[in-house]
Design a protein around this motif. Structure first.
Motif, PDB file in Angstrom:
ATOM      1  N   ARG A  49       0.848  -1.190   0.000  1.00 51.30           N
ATOM      2  CA  ARG A  49       0.000   0.000   0.000  1.00 51.30           C
ATOM      3  C   ARG A  49       0.885   1.241   0.000  1.00 51.30           C
ATOM      4  O   ARG A  49       1.004   1.949   1.027  1.00 51.30           O
ATOM      5  N   PRO A  50       1.564   1.545  -1.085  1.00 48.91           N
ATOM      6  CA  PRO A  50       2.523   2.660  -1.111  1.00 48.91           C
ATOM      7  C   PRO A  50       1.901   4.033  -0.883  1.00 48.91           C
ATOM      8  O   PRO A  50       2.611   4.990  -0.574  1.00 48.91           O
ATOM      9  N   LEU A  51       0.576   4.172  -0.999  1.00 43.27           N
ATOM     10  CA  LEU A  51      -0.065   5.470  -0.786  1.00 43.27           C
ATOM     11  C   LEU A  51       0.131   5.973   0.645  1.00 43.27           C
ATOM     12  O   LEU A  51       0.039   7.184   0.912  1.00 43.27           O
ATOM     13  N   PHE A  52       0.406   5.051   1.574  1.00 43.10           N
ATOM     14  CA  PHE A  52       0.628   5.477   2.953  1.00 43.10           C
ATOM     15  C   PHE A  52       1.876   6.356   3.071  1.00 43.10           C
ATOM     16  O   PHE A  52       2.030   7.110   4.044  1.00 43.10           O
ATOM     17  N   LEU A  53       2.796   6.266   2.099  1.00 43.75           N
ATOM     18  CA  LEU A  53       4.014   7.085   2.171  1.00 43.75           C
ATOM     19  C   LEU A  53       3.715   8.577   2.055  1.00 43.75           C
ATOM     20  O   LEU A  53       4.552   9.419   2.417  1.00 43.75           O
ATOM     21  N   VAL A  54       2.510   8.888   1.552  1.00 44.20           N
ATOM     22  CA  VAL A  54       2.121  10.296   1.458  1.00 44.20           C
ATOM     23  C   VAL A  54       2.073  10.938   2.850  1.00 44.20           C
ATOM     24  O   VAL A  54       2.278  12.147   3.017  1.00 44.20           O
ATOM     25  N   ALA A  55       1.803  10.098   3.869  1.00 45.32           N
ATOM     26  CA  ALA A  55       1.711  10.637   5.241  1.00 45.32           C
ATOM     27  C   ALA A  55       3.065  11.045   5.799  1.00 45.32           C
ATOM     28  O   ALA A  55       3.129  11.807   6.789  1.00 45.32           O
ATOM     29  N   LEU A  56       4.165  10.596   5.194  1.00 47.86           N
ATOM     30  CA  LEU A  56       5.492  10.847   5.758  1.00 47.86           C
ATOM     31  C   LEU A  56       5.847  12.340   5.766  1.00 47.86           C
ATOM     32  O   LEU A  56       6.216  12.890   6.815  1.00 47.86           O
ATOM     33  N   PRO A  57       5.764  13.058   4.647  1.00 48.44           N
ATOM     34  CA  PRO A  57       6.098  14.497   4.707  1.00 48.44           C
ATOM     35  C   PRO A  57       5.146  15.293   5.606  1.00 48.44           C
ATOM     36  O   PRO A  57       5.560  16.260   6.256  1.00 48.44           O
ATOM     37  N   VAL A  58       3.887  14.870   5.653  1.00 46.76           N
ATOM     38  CA  VAL A  58       2.934  15.572   6.528  1.00 46.76           C
ATOM     39  C   VAL A  58       3.337  15.407   7.986  1.00 46.76           C
ATOM     40  O   VAL A  58       3.350  16.371   8.782  1.00 46.76           O
ATOM     41  N   ALA A  59       3.675  14.153   8.366  1.00 47.86           N
ATOM     42  CA  ALA A  59       4.079  13.888   9.752  1.00 47.86           C
ATOM     43  C   ALA A  59       5.383  14.612  10.085  1.00 47.86           C
ATOM     44  O   ALA A  59       5.571  15.141  11.194  1.00 47.86           O
ATOM     45  N   ALA A  60       6.323  14.645   9.122  1.00 45.82           N
ATOM     46  CA  ALA A  60       7.596  15.322   9.357  1.00 45.82           C
ATOM     47  C   ALA A  60       7.386  16.824   9.571  1.00 45.82           C
ATOM     48  O   ALA A  60       7.993  17.445  10.461  1.00 45.82           O
ATOM     49  N   LEU A  61       6.507  17.406   8.752  1.00 46.29           N
ATOM     50  CA  LEU A  61       6.217  18.830   8.899  1.00 46.29           C
ATOM     51  C   LEU A  61       5.556  19.121  10.240  1.00 46.29           C
ATOM     52  O   LEU A  61       5.877  20.119  10.921  1.00 46.29           O
ATOM     53  N   LEU A  62       4.643  18.236  10.645  1.00 44.61           N
ATOM     54  CA  LEU A  62       3.971  18.423  11.927  1.00 44.61           C
ATOM     55  C   LEU A  62       4.965  18.324  13.087  1.00 44.61           C
ATOM     56  O   LEU A  62       4.951  19.143  14.028  1.00 44.61           O
ATOM     57  N   ALA A  63       5.871  17.338  13.050  1.00 39.21           N
ATOM     58  CA  ALA A  63       6.877  17.188  14.109  1.00 39.21           C
ATOM     59  C   ALA A  63       7.812  18.399  14.161  1.00 39.21           C
ATOM     60  O   ALA A  63       8.179  18.896  15.250  1.00 39.21           O
ATOM     61  N   TRP A  64       8.196  18.892  13.000  1.00 40.52           N
ATOM     62  CA  TRP A  64       9.069  20.078  12.969  1.00 40.52           C
ATOM     63  C   TRP A  64       8.381  21.277  13.602  1.00 40.52           C
ATOM     64  O   TRP A  64       8.985  22.024  14.398  1.00 40.52           O
ATOM     65  N   ALA A  65       7.111  21.449  13.260  1.00 45.07           N
ATOM     66  CA  ALA A  65       6.373  22.581  13.807  1.00 45.07           C
ATOM     67  C   ALA A  65       6.242  22.483  15.320  1.00 45.07           C
ATOM     68  O   ALA A  65       6.377  23.482  16.044  1.00 45.07           O
TER      69      ALA A  65
END
Length: 823
Positions: A49-65
Motif C-alpha cells: 500500500r505505497p499510498l501510505f508514504l504520502v503521510a510521511l512528509p505531513v508527519a515530518a512537517l507536523l513534528a518540525w512545527a
C-alpha cells in the motif's frame, strides 16, 4: 510539557494507524493495483500500500512545527535536532509498516504434502478389491494427510470430470478406480489438463475378486430382404486370478427362434448369419447363463430393420457378371443408356461405357446432385479409352482420366514432441523418417514440432535437394511439455499459408480432440487435409481418426507409412505392390475388407483433390475412389480383368468391396419412403431420436413431441428408463443395460492417463511409496513471500523506547535536567 504532549499524541495516532494497517494485512494477501515492486539482489522488494508514504512528509512537517516553531523552552538547538531526528525515524518506520513492506525470495521448502484419493464406488468397480479405507489409513500412518472423495456411484462413472475438478498446480491425484468412464469428459481430456498444470494422475491397481461377464451383439442395423447378414454375439468380462476358467452358456434368438447355443469362455463369442425374407423390424436377442455379480447385463437386444431391396439401374452395352451379382442383392433394372426419368432409383451403375454412349447425362447429373448414387465401373471402353476427359460425366467422378503425372505437393510434418511422446520419442522419430522416405523428390516438405507451442523446424522447401538435411533435423528433435494437437495443426497450416497441401500429423493422440477436430474441419474446407499416423505404445486411434476424418484425410498406423508412397511417391518413389492394396482402412467402403484378387488391369486415372483414395492397384494407380457430389455419392471402380470383367472381385472375400461400394452410393435405402419411422437402439437413460418421414407430423404418439427438421421429416427424442424392446409408430428399438455394466477391469484409458501425466500405478500395499511421492511433489524450490510490517513497528517501538530510556538515564546521572532535555 505541552510540546511533549502534542508530539506524543501525534505519535500515538500514527502508531494506531499503522497497527490498523498491519492488522488488516494477511501474510499472503494479493497486492493492490497500486502496489510497488522492485527487483534487487535476486529478491523482489515491494510495498503493498505505497499510498501510505504520502503521510510521511505531513508527519515530518507536523513534528518540525511542534519541536521548532515558536520554541522558547530551555532546550538547546542540538537537543531539539536530536529529538526531531528520533521522532522522524519512528514516524518513518511506522509509515513504512503501514505501507505493507514485503519481500519474495525463492528457497527450498518442504511444502505441504497431502494425498487426494479419488475413490470409484460405481458398480463396475464393485467386482474389485475394496482397498481405499485401509490405504488411506496407511498413508496417514506415514505422516501425510489424506483427503478421500467418492467420485462415482451406482451406474454412473464420471471419472474424467472428477480428476479435472481435483487437479491442482504441481499436485497429484490418486485414483482408486478401474478407469471405466461412463459419463462426462474422458480421461484423455483430464490428462491434458493435468499436463497443463504440471500435475500428475496416479492410480492404484486393484484386481477383480469376483467373476463378472456381459454379452453384446454386433451386426448391421439395416439391411435388405434376401441379403445374408453376419452377426457376432460376444461375451466379455473379468475373472479373478484364482479362477482358471469361467464358462457360460450363450444362446441367441432371432424373432423368438433359437439360432445358436454354445458354451463359451469369457472373451469368446458366437458368429452367425441370417437372411431375412420379410420387411420390418426383426429382433436379435443374446442371453448368457452363468454365476456372476450382475444379472442386468446377461441379456443384450438388437433390432435390424429390413427393407425392400433398393432399386438400382444397371447401364452397360456388354454382358458382364457384375449385373447378375447386383441382382442377388438389389432390385436391378437394365438399360443400355441412361433415361430421362431416374426418380424411382436409388443408384445408377455404369459399366464399361464410352462417354458418348451413357445417354441422358444431364438427368444423371441432376439425379446425383439431388441425392442419388452413381457407381462407375471401368474397363476397356471407359475412362481414358472412352472419351471421358472433358465430358459432363467426368465432372461428377472422383477421378480424372489420363495417367497421373508426378505433381508437386506441399506437405508439412506436424511431429508431436510433447512429454507424452517422450518415452517413445525414438519410435516417433523413426516413424517420421520412414514417412519422409516414402515421399517423392518433387514434393515440397516442411517440418513443425509441437507440444503446447509450435516450432518451425524446417521451412517448406523442395525435398529432393534437402532430403538429408530435413531428416537430420528430425533426428535432433527433443521432447518435453504438454500436448496440444490443435496448436501443432495450426503451426503446420501457417507454414502452408495460402497454399493447398497435406499435413502429416505424427502423434500418440493423447489429447482432447475437440479443438483439433474443429480446426481440421476448417482445414479441410480450405483444401488442406490431415493424414494422421499413430505412434507410441498405445496411440489414441479414436482421437487421431476423428481429426483425420474431419479434414477429409485418413489415419495410418505406424507400420502403414508405405501408403504414403501411393499418394506422394512421385517418379523416384513409385509404389510397387502385390495386387490390390487398401489405402484407407477407416472408410466405410474399405473397413473390414480383405483383398486377395488381382484383376490385372486398371484404367489410367488419378484421384481428384478432395476425393477419397480407397484402394490402389499394384502400381499405385487408384482402383477404387469415392466422394460426395452435391447431395449424392459417387464411386469409381477402375480395376478390371483382361476380358473386361471384374474377375476375382466377384468372389469372396473380395466381393465385400463391391457390395460396400454399391451400398455407399445407395446410401439410406429408405430415403425415398414415406410414412415410415426409424429409431436407433439405445441404453437405459440414454436418449435416442425417432425420425419420421411423411407428409404430416405424427400425432397421438404417447410421450413424444415431434418437431419438423426439414420438409417431410420430423424428429422426437425419447429417453427410456427400462430395458427391453419398445415399439413406436411402425418400428421398434432395443433398450439395453447401462454402459456401466459393459466394461470391467482396468481400462486402457486409465493406463494411458497415468503414463501421459508422469504418474505411477501403485499396488494396494504401496502406502509408503504414495506418501514419499507426495512429499517429493510438495518439496522443492518455490517462491516464498515474507511480510515485514510487524518488524518495522517493533523497530519503531524499540527506537522510541531506547531514546526515552537514554534521556531518563541522563537526568538520573545529573548530566541534564528534565526541563532542558524536553523529557
Amino acid at each position: 510539557m505541552a510540546v511533549l504532549g502534542s508530539v506524543s499524541a501525534a505519535l500515538a495516532a500514527l502508531t494506531a494507524l499503522a497497527d490498523v494497517a498491519v492488522a488488516g494485512t494477511a501474510p499472503a494477501a494479493a497486492t493492490t493495483p497500486l502496489a510497488w515492486t522492485v527487483e534487487a539482489a535476486g529478491r523482489t522488494l515491494g510495498l503493498q500500500r505505497p499510498l501510505f508514504l504520502v503521510a510521511l512528509p505531513v508527519a515530518a512537517l507536523l513534528a518540525w512545527a511542534l519541536i521548532f516553531r515558536g520554541a522558547d523552552g530551555t532546550a538547546g538547538g542540538r537537543s531539539r535536532r536530536l529529538l526531531f531526528a528520533s521522532r522522524f525515524l519512528v514516524v518513518l518506520l511506522l509509515v513504512v509498516a503501514a505501507a505493507g513492506p514485503y519481500t519474495v525470495t525463492t528457497r527450498m521448502t518442504d511444502g505441504d504434502p497431502q494425498v487426494t484419493l479419488l475413490v470409484d464406488d460405481s458398480d463396475s468397480a464393485a467386482v474389485t478389491e475394496d482397498v481405499a479405507s485401509q490405504l488411506a489409513a496407511d498413508i496417514e500412518d506415514e505422516g501425510v494427510p489424506v483427503t478421500t472423495s467418492t467420485v462415482a456411484r451406482g451406474d454412473s462413472s464420471p471419472i474424467g470430470d472428477a480428476v479435472a475438478a481435483n487437479l491442482r498446480p504441481d499436485g497429484t491425484v490418486v485414483l482408486v478406480s478401474d478407469g471405466q468412464v461412463t459419463s462426462g469428459r474422458s480421461l484423455a481430456s483430464a490428462t491434458t489438463l493435468a499436463r497443463d498444470l504440471n500435475a500428475t494422475v496416479s492410480a492404484v491397481g486393484v484386481e477383480p475378486t469376483e467373476t463378472e461377464q456381459y454379452v453384446t451383439v454386433s451386426g448391421p442395423s439395416k439391411t435388405s430382404v434376401g441379403v445374408e447378414n453376419a452377426f457376432l454375439a460376444q461375451v466379455d468380462g473379468v475373472v479373478p486370478d484364482d479362477v482358471e476358467t469361467a464358462t457360460v452358456e450363450l444362446a441367441v434368438e432371432v424373432d423368438g427362434e433359437e439360432v445358436a447355443r454354445e458354451t463359451v469362455n469369457t472373451t469368446d463369442g458366437v458368429e452367425f448369419t441370417r437372411t431375412f425374407e420379410t420387411t420390418g423390424t426383426h429382433r436379435v436377442t443374446a442371453r448368457i447363463d452363468g454365476d456372476d455379480r450382475f444379472e442386468t447385463n446377461d441379456v443384450f437386444r438388437k433390432t435390424v430393420r429390413v427393407v425392400e431391396p433398393p432399386r438400382v439401374l444397371y447401364v452397360s452395352r456388354g454382358d458382364y457378371p457384375f449385373r447378375d451379382y447386383l441382382s442377388q442383392l438389389y432390385d436391378v433394372e437394365t438399360a443400355e443408356t441412361v433415361p430421362a426419368d431416374l426418380s424411382s432409383y436409388h443408384a445408377v451403375v455404369l459399366q464399361d461405357l464410352r462417354a458418348e454412349d451413357v445417354g441422358n447425362t444431364d438427368s444423371l447429373q441432376r439425379f446425383v446432385i439431388d441425392g442419388g448414387g452413381l457407381l462407375t465401373v471401368g474397363g476397356r471402353n471407359s475412362f481414358e479409352n472412352g472419351g471421358y476427359d472433358g465430358s459432363s460425366l467426368a465432372s461428377m467422378l472422383p477421378v480424372t482420366t489420363g495417367e497421373g503425372a508426378s505433381q508437386q505437393t506441399n506437405l508439412v510434418f506436424a511431429i508431436d514432441v510433447s512429454g507424452s511422446a517422450e518415452s517413445g520419442m525414438r519410435v516417433q522419430k523413426s516413424v517420421a523418417l520412414d514417412a519422409l522416405d516414402q515421399l517423392g523428390d518433387e514434393n515440397r516438405v516442411g517440418i513443425v514440432g509441437f507440444n503446447y507451442r509450435a516450432y518451425d523446424v524446417a521451412p517448406l522447401r523442395p525435398l529432393g535437394p534437402n532430403r538429408e538435411s530435413t531428416a537430420d533435423l528430425i533426428r535432433r528433435l527433443q521432447s518435453g511439455g504438454a500436448t496440444d494437437i490443435a496448436v501443432g495443426l495450426d503451426g503446420a497450416a501457417q507454414q502452408l499459408g495460402d497454399r493447398r497441401g497435406t499435413i502429416i500429423l505424427i502423434s500418440d493422440g493423447h489429447d482432447r480432440f475437440q479443438d483439433a477436430a474443429t480446426l481440421a474441419d476448417q482445414l479441410g474446407r480450405d483444401g488442406v487435409r490431415v493424414i494422421a499416423i499413430g505412434t507410441g505404445p498405445s496411440p489414441n486411434e479414436q482421437t487421431l481418426r476423428a481429426i483425420a476424418r474431419a479434414s477429409g484425410g485418413n489415419y495410418l498406423r505406424a507400420d502403414e507409412t508405405d501408403r504414403l508412397r501411393i499418394l506422394f511417391g512421385g517418379s523416384n518413389r513409385q509404389y510397387a505392390g502385390d495386387g490390390l492394396t487398401v489405402v484407407d482402412q477407416n472408410d466405410f467402403v474399405t473397413a473390414g475388407v480383405e483383398l486377395t484378387a488381382n484383376p490385372g488391369s486398371v484404367n489410367d486415372v488419378s484421384v481428384r483433390s478432395g476425393a477419397n483414395f480407397l484402394v490402389a492397384a499394384d502400381d499405385g494407380t487408384p482402383a477404387v475412389a469415392s466422394w460426395r457430389y452435391g447431395l449424392g455419392r459417387v464411386a469409381t471402380v477402375t480395376a478390371y480383368a483382361g476380358d473386361g470383367t471384374l474377375d476375382g472381385l466377384l468372389q469372396r472375400p473380395d466381393s465385400l468391396l463391391l457390395t460396400k461400394t454399391t451400398n455407399y452410393v445407395i446410401g439410406d435405402p429408405e430415403r425415398k419412403a414415406s410414412g415410415v419411422a426409424e429409431v436407433s437402439d439405445t441404453r437405459v437413460d440414454q436418449p435416442t431420436t425417432v425420425v419420421y418421414r411423411g407428409g404430416e407430423r405424427p400425432r397421438g404418439v404417447e410421450e413424444l413431441s415431434f418437431s419438423a427438421v426439414s420438409p417431410g421429416v420430423y424428429e422426437a427424442t425419447v429417453v427410456p428408463t427400462e430395458t427391453g424392446y419398445r415399439d413406436v409408430l411402425d418400428t421398434a428399438f432395443a433398450v439395453n443395460y447401462p454402459v456401466e455394466y459393459a466394461g470391467f477391469g482396468r481400462s486402457a484409458a486409465l493406463e494411458a492417463a497415468v503414463s501421459d501425466s508422469g504418474g505411477t500405478i501403485y499396488g494396494p500395499n504401496d502406502a509408503a511409496e504414495i506418501a514419499a511421492s507426495a512429499r517429493d511433489n510438495a518439496a522443492g524450490v518455490q517462491p516464498v513471500r515474507d511480510d515485514w510490517a510487524v518488524a518495522f513497528v517493533a523497530a519503531a517501538f524499540l527506537l522510541y523506547l531506547t531514546e526515552v530510556l537514554a534521556r531518563r538515564l541522563q537526568v538520573y546521572r545529573g548530566r541534564t535536567q528534565s526541563e532542558g532535555g524536553l523529557i
